[in-house]
Design an enzyme around this catalytic site. Structure first.
Site, PDB file in Angstrom:
ATOM      1  N   ASP A  10       0.669  73.210 156.909  1.00  0.00           N
ATOM      2  CA  ASP A  10       0.252  73.181 155.513  1.00  0.00           C
ATOM      3  C   ASP A  10      -0.903  72.184 155.414  1.00  0.00           C
ATOM      4  OD1 ASP A  10       0.473  73.356 152.565  1.00  0.00           O
ATOM      5  OD2 ASP A  10       1.237  71.308 152.773  1.00  0.00           O
ATOM      6  N   LEU A  11      -1.724  72.327 154.383  1.00  0.00           N
ATOM      7  CA  LEU A  11      -2.881  71.438 154.230  1.00  0.00           C
ATOM      8  C   LEU A  11      -2.654  70.358 153.181  1.00  0.00           C
ATOM      9  CD1 LEU A  11      -5.811  70.634 154.787  1.00  0.00           C
ATOM     10  CD2 LEU A  11      -6.530  72.458 153.205  1.00  0.00           C
ATOM     11  N   TYR A  12      -2.422  70.784 151.940  1.00  0.00           N
ATOM     12  CA  TYR A  12      -2.360  69.844 150.818  1.00  0.00           C
ATOM     13  C   TYR A  12      -1.058  69.043 150.837  1.00  0.00           C
ATOM     14  CZ  TYR A  12      -6.275  72.536 148.956  1.00  0.00           C
ATOM     15  OH  TYR A  12      -7.486  73.160 148.787  1.00  0.00           O
ATOM     16  N   ARG A  41      -0.844  67.336 140.102  1.00  0.00           N
ATOM     17  CA  ARG A  41      -0.327  68.012 141.285  1.00  0.00           C
ATOM     18  C   ARG A  41       0.892  68.873 140.941  1.00  0.00           C
ATOM     19  NH1 ARG A  41      -0.673  70.709 146.019  1.00  0.00           N
ATOM     20  NH2 ARG A  41       0.967  70.123 147.500  1.00  0.00           N
ATOM     21  N   SER A 118      -2.533  77.834 153.970  1.00  0.00           N
ATOM     22  CA  SER A 118      -2.573  77.097 152.708  1.00  0.00           C
ATOM     23  C   SER A 118      -2.688  78.034 151.524  1.00  0.00           C
ATOM     24  CB  SER A 118      -3.769  76.136 152.721  1.00  0.00           C
ATOM     25  OG  SER A 118      -3.954  75.519 151.469  1.00  0.00           O
ATOM     26  N   ASN A 119      -2.217  77.561 150.382  1.00  0.00           N
ATOM     27  CA  ASN A 119      -2.452  78.278 149.135  1.00  0.00           C
ATOM     28  C   ASN A 119      -3.882  78.113 148.652  1.00  0.00           C
ATOM     29  OD1 ASN A 119       0.119  79.341 148.900  1.00  0.00           O
ATOM     30  ND2 ASN A 119       0.887  77.677 147.624  1.00  0.00           N
TER      31      ASN A 119
END
Length: 229
Positions: A10-12, A41, A118-119
């Protein structure tokens, strides 16, 4: 640990700290930076999930912008257009966690592909990893935009399986977001939850295979640490 033929991140919130935007938020809205960042967030995630459930998918940057507008309305803060643009652009410059580069360097020596799922939109993912200086570690940057539905939908996780051409049971998914770790485990990935803040895991019917407190623990977990460590 079972055989691993690829690692998907995942990124965030996992590789990069979404709350690094709090500093700029505080410049525009003194003494409110952390409050805005936390609320932003949470609302960003809610909007991405709700849009998917409603069948009215929008890109993650749009959900991010909509969430910021909501937060400022809720807190009775006047959001100028230039401020909105600057704060949304700051999401392209979120900072990597301190251990990320060294961990990725060690993992790269393991000779398995590293990917991001990622989204975020394709442009957002490319911008974030490029600005963070970590793009060269990854063979695939995968956006949920490709299926117009956000994680934790199985359709989003399936993108990684298809792009890496590795059966899901041999992919390790790494996320600091408990909801994401739950969704990935339900899909059939092996899962490592990065619990930096000692949070309680979600009650969503799934448990991670591994729990670490930072990505610096991942190379040893996978036994891929470089020879000089």
């Amino acid at each position: 640990m079972q055989e691993i033929r690829g690692v998907v991140f995942d990124l965030y919130g996992t590789l990069c700290d979404v709350h690094s935007v709090a500093q700029l938020c505080g410049q525009y809205f003194p003494e409110r930076g952390t409050e805005i960042s936390l609320m932003w967030r949470q609302k960003q995630l809610e909007y991405s999930w709700l849009r998917s459930l409603m069948g009215q998918y929008v890109s993650f940057p749009q959900a991010t912008e909509d969430a910021l507008v909501f937060v400022c309305n809720a807190l009775n803060l006047k959001l100028r257009e230039d401020t909105r643009i600057a704060l949304c652009n700051e999401y392209l410059n979120i900072k990597p966690y301190r251990e990320v580069r060294s961990a990725l360097e060690s993992l790269r020596s393991g000779a398995v592909p590293l990917a991001i799922l990622s989204n975020g939109s394709a442009h957002s993912i490319q911008s974030v990893v490029g600005n963070a200086g970590i793009e060269h570690f990854f063979s695939h940057l995968i956006s949920a935009d490709e299926v117009s539905v956000s994680k934790p939908s199985p359709a989003a996780y399936e993108l990684a399986e298809k792009r890496l051409k590795v059966v899901r049971s041999k992919l390790l998914f790494v996320s600091s977001n408990a909801w994401d770790a739950s969704g990935a485990r339900h899909f059939g990935f092996q899962v490592c939850w990065v619990n930096r803040s000692r949070n309680t895991f979600e009650q969503l019917g799934e448990r991670p295979d591994h729990v670490i407190s930072g990505l610096d623990e991942l190379p040893n977990l996978l036994n891929f640490a470089s020879a000089d460590r």
